[in-house]
Motif scaffolding. Structure first.
Motif, PDB file in Angstrom:
ATOM      1  N   VAL A 281      -2.829 -73.605  21.205  1.00 27.09           N
ATOM      2  CA  VAL A 281      -4.130 -74.283  21.239  1.00 27.09           C
ATOM      3  C   VAL A 281      -5.156 -73.277  21.730  1.00 27.09           C
ATOM      4  N   ARG A 282      -6.271 -73.166  21.006  1.00 24.06           N
ATOM      5  CA  ARG A 282      -7.246 -72.108  21.250  1.00 24.06           C
ATOM      6  C   ARG A 282      -8.205 -72.442  22.394  1.00 24.06           C
ATOM      7  N   TYR A 283      -8.343 -71.502  23.315  1.00 25.34           N
ATOM      8  CA  TYR A 283      -9.344 -71.609  24.373  1.00 25.34           C
ATOM      9  C   TYR A 283      -9.905 -70.222  24.660  1.00 25.34           C
ATOM     10  N   PHE A 284     -11.145 -70.189  25.137  1.00 24.70           N
ATOM     11  CA  PHE A 284     -11.682 -68.978  25.747  1.00 24.70           C
ATOM     12  C   PHE A 284     -11.333 -69.001  27.231  1.00 24.70           C
ATOM     13  N   VAL A 285     -11.507 -67.858  27.881  1.00 24.99           N
ATOM     14  CA  VAL A 285     -11.184 -67.774  29.303  1.00 24.99           C
ATOM     15  C   VAL A 285     -12.150 -68.601  30.142  1.00 24.99           C
ATOM     16  N   ASP A 286     -13.309 -68.935  29.585  1.00 25.18           N
ATOM     17  CA  ASP A 286     -14.290 -69.775  30.282  1.00 25.18           C
ATOM     18  C   ASP A 286     -14.948 -70.690  29.263  1.00 25.18           C
ATOM     19  N   PRO A 287     -15.201 -71.950  29.626  1.00 22.06           N
ATOM     20  CA  PRO A 287     -15.755 -72.902  28.651  1.00 22.06           C
ATOM     21  C   PRO A 287     -17.141 -72.547  28.153  1.00 22.06           C
ATOM     22  N   SER A 288     -17.885 -71.741  28.905  1.00 17.06           N
ATOM     23  CA  SER A 288     -19.252 -71.403  28.515  1.00 17.06           C
ATOM     24  C   SER A 288     -19.316 -70.559  27.254  1.00 17.06           C
ATOM     25  N   LEU A 289     -18.248 -69.827  26.940  1.00 13.25           N
ATOM     26  CA  LEU A 289     -18.295 -68.928  25.789  1.00 13.25           C
ATOM     27  C   LEU A 289     -18.383 -69.695  24.475  1.00 13.25           C
ATOM     28  N   GLY A 290     -17.763 -70.876  24.404  1.00 14.00           N
ATOM     29  CA  GLY A 290     -17.829 -71.665  23.177  1.00 14.00           C
ATOM     30  C   GLY A 290     -19.251 -72.074  22.832  1.00 14.00           C
ATOM     31  N   PRO A 291     -19.951 -72.798  23.721  1.00 13.51           N
ATOM     32  CA  PRO A 291     -21.341 -73.158  23.442  1.00 13.51           C
ATOM     33  C   PRO A 291     -22.240 -71.940  23.221  1.00 13.51           C
ATOM     34  N   ALA A 292     -22.002 -70.871  23.976  1.00 12.59           N
ATOM     35  CA  ALA A 292     -22.835 -69.671  23.822  1.00 12.59           C
ATOM     36  C   ALA A 292     -22.706 -69.100  22.417  1.00 12.59           C
ATOM     37  N   LEU A 293     -21.491 -69.036  21.896  1.00 13.93           N
ATOM     38  CA  LEU A 293     -21.273 -68.481  20.554  1.00 13.93           C
ATOM     39  C   LEU A 293     -21.819 -69.388  19.468  1.00 13.93           C
ATOM     40  N   LEU A 294     -21.852 -70.701  19.744  1.00 14.39           N
ATOM     41  CA  LEU A 294     -22.398 -71.646  18.770  1.00 14.39           C
ATOM     42  C   LEU A 294     -23.906 -71.823  18.919  1.00 14.39           C
ATOM     43  N   GLY A 295     -24.469 -71.200  19.947  1.00  9.55           N
ATOM     44  CA  GLY A 295     -25.916 -71.268  20.154  1.00  9.55           C
ATOM     45  C   GLY A 295     -26.415 -72.620  20.618  1.00  9.55           C
ATOM     46  N   VAL A 296     -25.591 -73.363  21.368  1.00  9.06           N
ATOM     47  CA  VAL A 296     -25.999 -74.687  21.833  1.00  9.06           C
ATOM     48  C   VAL A 296     -25.982 -74.749  23.357  1.00  9.06           C
ATOM     49  N   GLY A 297     -26.852 -75.617  23.879  1.00 12.81           N
ATOM     50  CA  GLY A 297     -26.883 -75.900  25.305  1.00 12.81           C
ATOM     51  C   GLY A 297     -26.472 -77.330  25.548  1.00 12.81           C
ATOM     52  N   THR A 298     -26.932 -77.893  26.647  1.00 10.39           N
ATOM     53  CA  THR A 298     -26.538 -79.262  26.980  1.00 10.39           C
ATOM     54  C   THR A 298     -27.020 -80.258  25.935  1.00 10.39           C
ATOM     55  N   GLU A 299     -28.226 -80.063  25.416  1.00  6.97           N
ATOM     56  CA  GLU A 299     -28.738 -80.991  24.407  1.00  6.97           C
ATOM     57  C   GLU A 299     -27.906 -80.920  23.127  1.00  6.97           C
ATOM     58  N   GLY A 300     -27.527 -79.716  22.745  1.00  5.86           N
ATOM     59  CA  GLY A 300     -26.704 -79.556  21.552  1.00  5.86           C
ATOM     60  C   GLY A 300     -25.325 -80.178  21.716  1.00  5.86           C
ATOM     61  N   LEU A 301     -24.747 -80.081  22.904  1.00  5.26           N
ATOM     62  CA  LEU A 301     -23.450 -80.700  23.153  1.00  5.26           C
ATOM     63  C   LEU A 301     -23.544 -82.218  23.062  1.00  5.26           C
ATOM     64  N   ALA A 303     -25.327 -83.881  21.181  1.00  4.78           N
ATOM     65  CA  ALA A 303     -25.496 -84.312  19.790  1.00  4.78           C
ATOM     66  C   ALA A 303     -24.164 -84.479  19.065  1.00  4.78           C
ATOM     67  N   ASP A 304     -23.076 -83.963  19.647  1.00  5.12           N
ATOM     68  CA  ASP A 304     -21.752 -84.072  19.028  1.00  5.12           C
ATOM     69  C   ASP A 304     -20.751 -84.395  20.131  1.00  5.12           C
ATOM     70  N   LEU A 305     -20.518 -85.678  20.367  1.00  4.03           N
ATOM     71  CA  LEU A 305     -19.689 -86.085  21.499  1.00  4.03           C
ATOM     72  C   LEU A 305     -18.226 -85.683  21.328  1.00  4.03           C
ATOM     73  N   HIS A 306     -17.763 -85.635  20.081  1.00  4.45           N
ATOM     74  CA  HIS A 306     -16.381 -85.189  19.872  1.00  4.45           C
ATOM     75  C   HIS A 306     -16.225 -83.733  20.312  1.00  4.45           C
ATOM     76  N   ALA A 307     -17.142 -82.877  19.871  1.00  3.10           N
ATOM     77  CA  ALA A 307     -17.097 -81.472  20.276  1.00  3.10           C
ATOM     78  C   ALA A 307     -17.282 -81.345  21.785  1.00  3.10           C
ATOM     79  N   LEU A 308     -18.153 -82.154  22.363  1.00  2.70           N
ATOM     80  CA  LEU A 308     -18.359 -82.126  23.809  1.00  2.70           C
ATOM     81  C   LEU A 308     -17.049 -82.397  24.540  1.00  2.70           C
TER      82      LEU A 308
END
Length: 415
Positions: A281-301, A303-308
């Protein structure tokens, strides 16, 4: 300058220095390795910044090793020849706690580098958990849960909005007190440096566009057992799937930089005839890297509760790994071909383990608890009974349910 916060790794480093000659601390850049190691060292050489120290490794190593111990060689992989010299010093002196090495990248295999077995203890260091950053009370201890103890905790102090920020900002020591906008800029620059500077320094040639596509594909795959063949389609882009060797080489490079932290498949004895899925199962070493690479912040998360939910799972798994490390335990996942799954299985020994489901929405606790109980019923008794079944959620009151499943708000979980 951000004030130093006590790390769980401080205690672990002290313990390791007490029983072996040298400790190697590995982890991603900016996770706090140098700061923590510095607090335990009497002499410090920063090999990435000090050309004179690098020159002494070959010309006059006695000028390095004649200093008070423990001696810290920071970013040792910049001058890999230091490894054999440290190993020889440990052999000759026959003392404990002599050296600390830190590294944010694992060098390529080198036939001239001798094994560190019996001389080096290798210690992982990840970004900070919520307990270390002060966002969890730690009232519900993972160690005590795995000892079968009943505990209570209150996680309501960590608001939903603050939890979202913790996912986006992450556990990087430099960002603990940062606002979201500043953190996102920092993370954008962090990723850029990884792609354009750190990876080329490893001596491997990688197409930056393909690397970014892979990183973005991994960000979309957080919390999922996505196979390399699927990632290859994203890496290749319009030209078709990238070669399997190419994707494997890219993934190996990210692993050498300690940026990925996948959960391997837990393989117990099962009475169920369902075929087990063994993909990590894929993870980064820190959860912040996923949103950073997708270019989203709290508002973007939002918008997609499943991804959140998946990015929240990444935060929980990071914290479980940090806490489990103090127990010399591992964190795996379990999934079968019928769609049954457990997000995290923490194994301390051959017959001591616990299983945890992660649910962002507290309304899903009943469903998650029922899933854990079904899972428990399918495990062969030769594996041993689980010491703990738990649902880790975003907020609320923590405690033991009548059905034997613990409810654990993430803001109450600690080592």
């Amino acid at each position: 300058m951000v004030a130093y916060r006590e790390r769980i790794a401080d205690r672990e480093l002290d313990e390791r220095l007490g029983y072996i000659g040298a400790v190697l601390i590995e982890g991603p850049k900016a996770s706090g390795k140098t700061m923590t190691a510095t607090r335990h060292a009497a002499t410090i050489f920063r090999l990435d910044e000090d050309p004179a120290a690098r020159g002494l490794v070959t010309l006059a190593p006695e000028r390095l090793f004649g200093n008070p111990t423990p001696i810290l060689f920071d970013e040792w992989q910049v001058e890999p020849r230091i490894w054999n010299k440290v190993r020889r010093q440990v052999d000759d002196r026959q003392e404990k706690g002599l050296f600390i090495l830190t590294g944010s990248a694992t060098p390529n295999d080198d036939v001239s580098r001798h094994s560190g077995a019996g001389r080096f203890s290798v210690m992982s260091m990840r970004p900070m958990s919520l307990f270390e950053s002060g966002h969890s009370t730690g009232e519900m201890s993972l160690a005590k849960l795995l000892d079968g103890e009943r505990q209570t905790g209150l996680g309501t102090h960590l608001t939903f909005d603050e939890l979202l920020r913790r996912i986006v900002i992450g556990g990087w020591p430099d960002l603990i007190d940062a606002d979201e906008a500043s953190a996102r800029r920092w993370l954008r620059d962090y990723v850029t440096n990884i792609v354009e500077v750190d990876i080329p320094r490893l001596g491997t040639r990688r197409d930056p566009r393909n690397l970014r596509r892979l990183l973005e594909a991994l960000a979309r795959s957080v919390g999922q057992a996505t196979k390399a063949t699927e990632l290859a389609k994203d890496v290749g882009g319009e030209d078709g799937p990238a070669a399997k060797q190419t994707v494997s080489a890219y993934l190996d490079t990210l692993d050498r930089l300690h940026l990925t932290d996948d959960s391997e498949a837990w393989l117990p004895h099962l009475r169920s005839r369902a075929r087990l899925r063994t993909a990590a199962v894929r993870y980064f070493v820190d959860p912040s890297l996923g949103p950073a690479l997708l270019g989203v912040g709290t508002e973007g998360l939002l918008a997609d509760l499943h991804a959140l939910g998946l990015h929240f799972e990444a935060l929980v798994v990071r914290d479980l790994r940090v806490y489990a490390q103090t127990l010399n335990a591992r964190v795996d996942s379990w999934r079968d071909s019928n769609g049954n799954e457990v997000d995290a299985v923490v194994t301390v020994g051959p017959d001591r383990w616990g299983a945890f489901e992660v649910k962002l929405n507290p309304d899903s606790i009943d469903e998650a608890a029922a899933s854990l109980l079904r899972f428990k019923a399918s495990v062969d008794t030769r594996q041993g009974e689980p010491a703990c079944l738990g649902v880790i959620t975003s907020t609320g009151v923590g405690g033991l349910r009548d059905d034997g499943v613990h409810v654990i708000p993430i803001g109450s979980l600690g080592p």
